[in-house]
Scaffold this active site. Structure first.
Site, PDB file in Angstrom:
ATOM      1  N   CYS A 162      -7.045   5.655  -0.604  1.00 47.90           N
ATOM      2  CA  CYS A 162      -6.624   4.241  -0.560  1.00 47.90           C
ATOM      3  C   CYS A 162      -7.776   3.344  -0.115  1.00 47.90           C
ATOM      4  CB  CYS A 162      -5.425   4.097   0.382  1.00 47.90           C
ATOM      5  SG  CYS A 162      -4.740   2.433   0.399  1.00 47.90           S
TER       6      CYS A 162
ATOM      7  N   CYS B  91      -6.192   0.876   7.130  1.00 45.41           N
ATOM      8  CA  CYS B  91      -5.190   0.994   8.195  1.00 45.41           C
ATOM      9  C   CYS B  91      -5.603   2.127   9.149  1.00 45.41           C
ATOM     10  CB  CYS B  91      -3.816   1.261   7.586  1.00 45.41           C
ATOM     11  SG  CYS B  91      -3.416   0.090   6.275  1.00 45.41           S
TER      12      CYS B  91
ATOM     13  N   CYS C  46      -3.799   5.653   9.330  1.00 50.05           N
ATOM     14  CA  CYS C  46      -3.368   6.334   8.100  1.00 50.05           C
ATOM     15  C   CYS C  46      -4.315   7.445   7.640  1.00 50.05           C
ATOM     16  CB  CYS C  46      -3.202   5.291   6.995  1.00 50.05           C
ATOM     17  SG  CYS C  46      -2.441   5.998   5.505  1.00 50.05           S
TER      18      CYS C  46
ATOM     19  N   CYS D 262      12.700   8.281  -1.623  1.00 49.46           N
ATOM     20  CA  CYS D 262      11.671   7.262  -1.381  1.00 49.46           C
ATOM     21  C   CYS D 262      10.316   7.759  -1.857  1.00 49.46           C
ATOM     22  CB  CYS D 262      11.541   6.987   0.110  1.00 49.46           C
ATOM     23  SG  CYS D 262      13.095   6.616   0.904  1.00 49.46           S
TER      24      CYS D 262
ATOM     25  N   CYS E  91      13.990   4.233  -3.677  1.00 52.77           N
ATOM     26  CA  CYS E  91      13.151   3.410  -2.804  1.00 52.77           C
ATOM     27  C   CYS E  91      11.705   3.692  -3.184  1.00 52.77           C
ATOM     28  CB  CYS E  91      13.397   3.776  -1.342  1.00 52.77           C
ATOM     29  SG  CYS E  91      12.310   2.882  -0.206  1.00 52.77           S
TER      30      CYS E  91
ATOM     31  N   CYS F 116      13.337  -2.553   3.025  1.00 50.70           N
ATOM     32  CA  CYS F 116      13.150  -1.551   4.073  1.00 50.70           C
ATOM     33  C   CYS F 116      11.876  -1.979   4.785  1.00 50.70           C
ATOM     34  CB  CYS F 116      12.998  -0.164   3.442  1.00 50.70           C
ATOM     35  SG  CYS F 116      12.538   1.106   4.638  1.00 50.70           S
TER      36      CYS F 116
ATOM     37  N   ARG G  50      16.112   3.424  11.195  1.00 50.43           N
ATOM     38  CA  ARG G  50      15.722   4.812  10.884  1.00 50.43           C
ATOM     39  C   ARG G  50      14.764   5.392  11.922  1.00 50.43           C
ATOM     40  NH1 ARG G  50      13.504   4.531   5.801  1.00 50.43           N
ATOM     41  NH2 ARG G  50      15.637   4.353   5.068  1.00 50.43           N
TER      42      ARG G  50
HETATM   43  N1  SAM Z   1       0.345   1.915   0.833  1.00 51.80           N
HETATM   44  C1  SAM Z   1       1.620   1.388   1.088  1.00 51.80           C
HETATM   45  C2  SAM Z   1       1.696   0.497   2.294  1.00 51.80           C
HETATM   46  O1  SAM Z   1       0.821   0.581   3.156  1.00 51.80           O
HETATM   47  O2  SAM Z   1       2.638  -0.300   2.375  1.00 51.80           O
HETATM   48  C3  SAM Z   1       2.699   2.453   1.200  1.00 51.80           C
HETATM   49  C4  SAM Z   1       2.458   3.738   1.954  1.00 51.80           C
HETATM   50  S1  SAM Z   1       2.179   3.591   3.716  1.00 51.80           S
HETATM   51  C5  SAM Z   1       1.657   5.222   4.083  1.00 51.80           C
HETATM   52  C6  SAM Z   1       3.813   3.391   4.366  1.00 51.80           C
HETATM   53  C7  SAM Z   1       4.015   3.308   5.867  1.00 51.80           C
HETATM   54  O3  SAM Z   1       3.879   4.600   6.456  1.00 51.80           O
HETATM   55  C8  SAM Z   1       3.061   2.471   6.684  1.00 51.80           C
HETATM   56  O4  SAM Z   1       3.356   1.096   6.613  1.00 51.80           O
HETATM   57  C9  SAM Z   1       3.316   3.004   8.085  1.00 51.80           C
HETATM   58  O5  SAM Z   1       4.374   2.315   8.715  1.00 51.80           O
HETATM   59  C10 SAM Z   1       3.743   4.450   7.835  1.00 51.80           C
HETATM   60  N2  SAM Z   1       2.709   5.386   8.346  1.00 51.80           N
HETATM   61  C11 SAM Z   1       1.572   5.732   7.713  1.00 51.80           C
HETATM   62  N3  SAM Z   1       0.853   6.589   8.458  1.00 51.80           N
HETATM   63  C12 SAM Z   1       1.537   6.777   9.611  1.00 51.80           C
HETATM   64  C13 SAM Z   1       1.310   7.546  10.782  1.00 51.80           C
HETATM   65  N4  SAM Z   1       0.196   8.262  10.949  1.00 51.80           N
HETATM   66  N5  SAM Z   1       2.235   7.537  11.765  1.00 51.80           N
HETATM   67  C14 SAM Z   1       3.369   6.791  11.620  1.00 51.80           C
HETATM   68  N6  SAM Z   1       3.632   6.038  10.532  1.00 51.80           N
HETATM   69  C15 SAM Z   1       2.735   6.022   9.546  1.00 51.80           C
HETATM   70 FE1  SF4 Z   2      -3.312   2.571   2.191  1.00 51.55          FE
HETATM   71 FE2  SF4 Z   2      -2.334   4.005   4.202  1.00 51.55          FE
HETATM   72 FE3  SF4 Z   2      -2.771   1.404   4.540  1.00 51.55          FE
HETATM   73 FE4  SF4 Z   2      -0.766   2.217   2.903  1.00 51.55          FE
HETATM   74  S1  SF4 Z   2      -0.897   2.526   5.124  1.00 51.55           S
HETATM   75  S2  SF4 Z   2      -2.277   0.590   2.525  1.00 51.55           S
HETATM   76  S3  SF4 Z   2      -1.683   4.107   2.093  1.00 51.55           S
HETATM   77  S4  SF4 Z   2      -4.344   2.979   4.145  1.00 51.55           S
END
Ligand code: SAM
Ligand code: SF4
Ligand code: DTB
Length: 324
Positions: free
Chosen positions: A51, A55, A58, A95, A126, A186, A258
């Site tokens: 990606c 973040c 992530c 989802c 979802c 959501c 959730r």
């Molecule tokens: N890329 C898209 C986005 O960021 O909206 C969708 C996928 S992203 C992985 C979806 C959500 O997963 C994030 O907004 C975050 O809340 C959750 N998430 C991702 N990594 C996480 C982690 N290490 N621990 C807890 N929640 C996590």
């Molecule tokens: Fe990309 Fe992860 Fe951020 Fe979603 S949460 S935008 S997958 S870096």
């Protein structure tokens, strides 16, 4: 229904004696739901890793030095197979997550086909695909998407410490497009990223100001992933996490709250406290997106011990009554 909770009022909820807070949360919960029913959503990462976004929590950000190997968008038939399995295991919602800043071109068209097919299996659908424009939200609605997951993740003032490649305002813009297309929202966030209690209250206030409230509110406990900047952040106290669930329940009484990421590490007792605090939905299945989840057999045993039942998918007619 209230949409005007101030951050101070929410902080006061956080500060209540624990027993009083749980009592309030139970009252809100029982006014709107059967307290022994839990909605089950199964997650699948249909496009993993690589990606462009940064973040800090992530595993899928190309800039984070994690073990994850980027993969291409899955083929439609593989996704449908996973959805069938999720249904046969008892999930009511499927989802699908993609590690994209936003969906584009042929990939987006494939996702539209997948949504259509998953929906036709009789599951709620979802997706979480990153930012959407109005046209994309409309196309997803037409394909049969029931929910779009797009989290605000933390309080507006802490957001820029967590992500720099998109803004908090852009998150809200996508949510607005999703709402305008008539898709259920959501939206929730992550706790345990080094935020203060006031910032946790700030995140809940933002969600509770949305009118209508998000239909589903995922509260994730940070999964600390090796190679991410938050790998070694100091975790939060487990009772503070339970308090966050209770405060979400009180301020958004008719939403499904959730108990999301982080369940694998939680004891049965902690999960029971979260259900008592008003959580009435979980991610169900061996995996979240890239990390493990509580095992299905463990969840089934826990439900049995606690006398919990899986919530059935609402039929279209009951959904109309619920929304009236
Ligand atoms: N890329 C898209 C986005 O960021 O909206 C969708 C996928 S992203 C992985 C979806 C959500 O997963 C994030 O907004 C975050 O809340 C959750 N998430 C991702 N990594 C996480 C982690 N290490 N621990 C807890 N929640 C996590
Ligand atoms: Fe990309 Fe992860 Fe951020 Fe979603 S949460 S935008 S997958 S870096
Ligand atoms: C949400 O709020 N939590 C889910 C889902 N929406 C997409 C994702 C949790 C991801 C946990 C870390 C991982 O498995 O990569």
């Amino acid at each position: 229904m209230r949409y005007d909770w101030s951050i101070e009022e929410i902080e006061q909820l956080f500060s209540l004696p624990f027993n009083d807070l749980i009592f309030c949360a139970q009252q809100s919960h029982r006014a709107h739901f059967d307290a022994n029913e839990i909605q089950l959503s199964t997650l699948l990462s249909i496009k993993t890793g690589g990606c462009t976004e940064d973040c800090k929590y992530c595993s899928q950000s190309a800039g984070n030095d994690t073990e994850l190997k980027p993969e291409r968008l899955m083929a439609a038939d593989e996704v449908i197979e996973a959805a069938r399995l999720a249904k046969s295991n008892g999930a009511s919602r499927f989802c699908m997550g993609a590690a994209w800043r936003e969906p584009k071109g042929k990939s987006f068209e494939r996702v539209l086909d997948i949504v259509h097919e998953v929906k036709s299996l009789g599951l709620e659908t979802c997706a979480t695909l990153g930012m959407l424009n109005g046209g994309q939200a409309k196309q997803l609605a037409e394909a049969g998407l029931d929910y779009y997951n797009h989290n605000i993740d933390t309080s507006p003032d802490y957001y820029k410490e967590i992500v720099s490649t998109h803004t908090y305002k852009e998150r809200l813009d996508t949510l607005q497009q999703v709402r305008a297309a008539g898709i259920n929202i959501c939206c929730g966030g992550i706790v345990g990223m080094g935020e203060s209690r006031r910032q946790r209250a700030g995140m809940i206030a933002e969600l509770a100001h949305m009118n209508p409230h998000p239909e589903s509110v995922p509260i994730n406990l940070l999964v600390q992933i090796p190679g991410t900047p938050l790998e070694e952040v100091k975790g939060i106290d487990s009772l503070e996490f339970v308090r966050t669930i209770a405060v979400a329940r009180i301020t958004m009484p008719a939403s499904h709250v959730r108990l999301s990421a982080g369940r694998e590490e939680m004891s049965d007792e902690m999960q029971a406290l979260c259900f008592l605090a008003g959580a009435n939905s979980i991610f169900y299945g061996e995996k979240l997106l890239t990390t493990g989840n509580a095992a299905v057999e463990r969840d089934q045993a826990l439900f049995k011990k606690l006398g919990l039942r899986a919530e059935e998918k609402p039929t279209p007619s009951t959904r109309r009554i619920a929304n009236a």
